[in-house]
Design a protein around this motif. Structure first.
Motif, PDB file in Angstrom:
ATOM      1  N   ASP A 180       0.844  -1.194   0.000  1.00 51.63           N
ATOM      2  CA  ASP A 180       0.000   0.000   0.000  1.00 51.63           C
ATOM      3  C   ASP A 180       0.887   1.255   0.000  1.00 51.63           C
ATOM      4  O   ASP A 180       1.700   1.454   0.901  1.00 51.63           O
ATOM      5  CB  ASP A 180      -0.896  -0.028   1.229  1.00 51.63           C
ATOM      6  N   ASP A 181       0.708   2.112  -1.002  1.00 51.81           N
ATOM      7  CA  ASP A 181       1.514   3.324  -1.110  1.00 51.81           C
ATOM      8  C   ASP A 181       1.267   4.297   0.031  1.00 51.81           C
ATOM      9  O   ASP A 181       2.095   5.189   0.273  1.00 51.81           O
ATOM     10  CB  ASP A 181       1.224   4.036  -2.439  1.00 51.81           C
ATOM     11  N   GLU A 182       0.144   4.167   0.740  1.00 56.83           N
ATOM     12  CA  GLU A 182      -0.176   5.081   1.827  1.00 56.83           C
ATOM     13  C   GLU A 182       0.500   4.682   3.132  1.00 56.83           C
ATOM     14  O   GLU A 182       0.536   5.470   4.079  1.00 56.83           O
ATOM     15  CB  GLU A 182      -1.697   5.140   2.034  1.00 56.83           C
ATOM     16  N   ARG A 183       1.019   3.464   3.191  1.00 53.11           N
ATOM     17  CA  ARG A 183       1.672   3.000   4.414  1.00 53.11           C
ATOM     18  C   ARG A 183       3.160   3.344   4.359  1.00 53.11           C
ATOM     19  O   ARG A 183       3.773   3.315   3.302  1.00 53.11           O
ATOM     20  CB  ARG A 183       1.475   1.497   4.606  1.00 53.11           C
ATOM     21  N   THR A 184       3.726   3.668   5.518  1.00 51.54           N
ATOM     22  CA  THR A 184       5.111   4.134   5.542  1.00 51.54           C
ATOM     23  C   THR A 184       5.850   3.568   6.749  1.00 51.54           C
ATOM     24  O   THR A 184       5.254   3.331   7.804  1.00 51.54           O
ATOM     25  CB  THR A 184       5.167   5.668   5.572  1.00 51.54           C
ATOM     26  N   ILE A 185       7.143   3.373   6.601  1.00 52.42           N
ATOM     27  CA  ILE A 185       7.997   2.997   7.725  1.00 52.42           C
ATOM     28  C   ILE A 185       8.837   4.185   8.194  1.00 52.42           C
ATOM     29  O   ILE A 185       9.255   4.230   9.342  1.00 52.42           O
ATOM     30  CB  ILE A 185       8.903   1.802   7.356  1.00 52.42           C
ATOM     31  N   THR A 186       9.050   5.149   7.317  1.00 55.80           N
ATOM     32  CA  THR A 186       9.910   6.291   7.628  1.00 55.80           C
ATOM     33  C   THR A 186       9.134   7.571   7.930  1.00 55.80           C
ATOM     34  O   THR A 186       9.639   8.435   8.648  1.00 55.80           O
ATOM     35  CB  THR A 186      10.836   6.607   6.439  1.00 55.80           C
TER      36      THR A 186
END
Length: 562
Positions: free
Chosen positions: A315-321
């Motif tokens: 998912d492009d909306e999820r992020t780790i940074t």
């Protein structure tokens, strides 16, 4: 005695009351600096100094007791403090748990300094630190200790002792899980304090204080500056921006309060240029040879997906940074002028999946019919659970032709060396590696043989072989060892040696090199290193040896006089 003889005999234990070469001497009951000294985040003209004052018997960590005090500090060019380079004072009190930070400026680049603190006639142990080389200057070599995952209850910190004994480290990089939030375990080799799980600010302060009493950790902090970042256990297991796997509301209160408490204690007790509300991610430079970008992969990340089959990992909306940190990272990597771009990375960025590549005829045939096959991630708490952010980083490296990027990683309690393919689905049949990753094992925290209660190098050998078969970009894997790594950076290569402890339960454990890999300059590929770096003369030995030997003679003279 030359430097190596001093280190081998352990005689430097008498310098300033804390050794640069082994366990610190036990603090006297009245010693107000009983948690040692530390330094961190070296710049060419400055370094951060740290200690903790115990001004009275009641002013124990986390108690909120004790009067405000003024602590003096001084930095010298020699271990005998005859040539003072800087001095000053810092006010501290219960509002910051009587911890002390002094950001010393006006120093000379690329040289050793000695420092100590004072209060009402008492002096702290002596610490040794090193400034970074001047911006743009040529640097022949850097040596860094690389560690992570140091669980007090799982064993003793012999790994830290071995690093302190070396005497040749410019910096120690701690990649997270410096401490663990868990409550006391009745069958542990040594038990956590407080005996409950850390939740409140006082809990986090007491646990930090306990770790800072370990003699081997004190020795390493006194021997070299640190660059640190947190992972999850500094707050709670599998933490993300809005919660954690090991946090239950409302029984354990609100996550925002717990997160704030953990970050405040971290800011107080760690030698880092970070204060609550600021940014932990930052960049350190070492002349024209290397830049080190330290990441924060917990504060801004989206919640982990529920299981590895969840398509949300893409998912492009999820992020780790978080977007701001991602932009900062990619901009820094693509505009860096240093030869080597090192990234302090708390969780693995290399793709580890089953299957991850089209490396069999059967998979190739299926791919011809239905398109590329995406494997099942090994661990969705890593970058594998946030593939959009990883793709953005690797794409920036590939499209801008960036060379010399090496990710330095902890967290996973095992040793790895991997190439980072631009397209993991087809590597190595097509596509190139755009970076490499070197992962240190745990200092003490359990790994595969511990979890399964099996002899080391038995079932783990089978698991390692299967992972490497499915992921041909993984060149080295050790699921069983505890220990530390040493990273050497030169214009010709970056290399890492992995050291394995004989017994993590033994504070006097020996250690041996188990593997060595290198990244040659101009290549994003890994090679086995032909020999250990031990035995090479550190670039600063001539400058430091006479000062250490002189300090040793002075300490012996003082001892004889007493």
């Amino acid at each position: 005695m030359n430097r190596r003889q001093v280190l081998r005999t352990g005689s430097l234990a008498t310098v300033g009351g804390v050794t640069f070469a082994g366990p610190a001497l036990a603090a006297e009951p009245e010693q107000p600096f009983r948690h040692g000294v530390a330094s961190g985040d070296p710049l060419p003209d400055s370094v951060l100094l740290w200690t903790r004052l115990t001004p009275s018997a009641s002013a124990t960590p986390g108690s909120g007791s004790g009067a405000e005090s003024v602590v003096g500090w001084e930095v010298a060019r020699d271990a005998g403090f005859r040539r003072i380079a800087a001095r000053g004072t810092v006010r501290t009190g219960p509002d910051r748990d009587h911890t002390v930070k002094a950001d010393v400026t006006g120093l000379e680049p690329d040289r050793w300094y000695y420092y100590r603190f004072s209060w009402r006639g008492s002096r702290s142990p002596v610490g040794r630190t090193r400034t970074a080389p001047a911006a743009g200057s040529a640097v022949a070599r850097l040596r860094f200790g690389v560690v992570s995952c140091s669980n007090w209850q799982a064993g003793h910190f012999a790994a830290y002792r071995h690093l302190a004994e070396r005497g040749d480290l410019d910096l120690v990089i701690h990649l997270g899980d410096y401490l663990y939030e868990y409550g006391a375990e009745s069958d542990a080799p040594r038990r956590h304090d407080p005996p409950i799980e850390m939740i409140a600010l006082a809990d986090y302060r007491r646990r930090h204080a306990q770790y800072k009493t370990d003699p081997s950790l004190q020795a390493l902090h006194a021997a070299a500056p640190f660059a640190v970042t947190w992972d999850d256990h500094e707050s709670a297991n599998d933490a993300w921006a809005g919660g954690a796997e090991n946090h239950t509301e409302p029984e354990e209160g609100g996550w925002a309060d717990r997160k704030a408490a953990s970050q405040q204690a971290y800011a107080e007790w760690m030698p880092v240029r970070y204060e609550p509300g600021g940014k932990l991610y930052r960049r350190l430079s070492f002349g024209s040879l290397a830049e080190l970008s330290m990441l924060d992969l917990r504060s801004y990340r989206s919640e982990q997906v529920a299981h590895p089959f969840d398509g949300g990992v893409h998912d492009d909306e999820r992020t780790i940074t978080g977007k701001q940190q991602l932009d900062w990272l990619t901009a820094g990597l693509t505009s860096a002028t240093a030869q080597w771009k090192l990234v302090g990375n708390s969780v693995m960025i290399s793709p580890v999946q089953f299957p991850s590549t089209l490396n069999t005829r059967e998979l190739e045939a299926v791919a011809d019919m239905i398109g590329p096959i995406e494997g099942v991630p090994y661990n969705v708490d890593q970058w594998d659970g946030y593939t959009s952010d990883r793709a953005a980083v690797l794409r920036a490296l590939r499209d801008r032709g960036v060379t010399g990027t090496v990710f330095l990683t902890g967290d996973i309690h095992s040793g790895w060396a991997a190439e980072l393919p631009a397209d993991p689905l087809t590597y190595p049949l097509s596509g190139d590696s755009v970076a490499t990753e070197l992962v240190c094992t745990s200092v003490t925290s359990d790994n595969l043989d511990d979890y399964l209660n099996l002899p080391p190098r038995t079932l783990s050998l089978v698991v390692e072989a299967l992972i490497k078969l499915a992921n041909p970009h993984v060149k080295y894997l050790d699921f069983d060892s505890h220990g530390f790594s040493v990273l050497e950076v030169t214009p010709a290569q970056v290399r890492m040696d992995w050291f394995r402890l004989a017994d993590r339960a033994d504070p006097a454990s020996t250690a041996e090199v188990t593997a060595s890999y290198r990244v040659p300059a101009g290549s994003e590929k890994l090679e086995r290193a032909p020999r250990s770096m031990d035995g090479d003369v550190p670039r600063h030995e001539a400058a430091a040896e006479h000062e250490l030997a002189a300090a040793h003679r002075q300490a012996l003279a003082r001892q004889e006089a007493r």
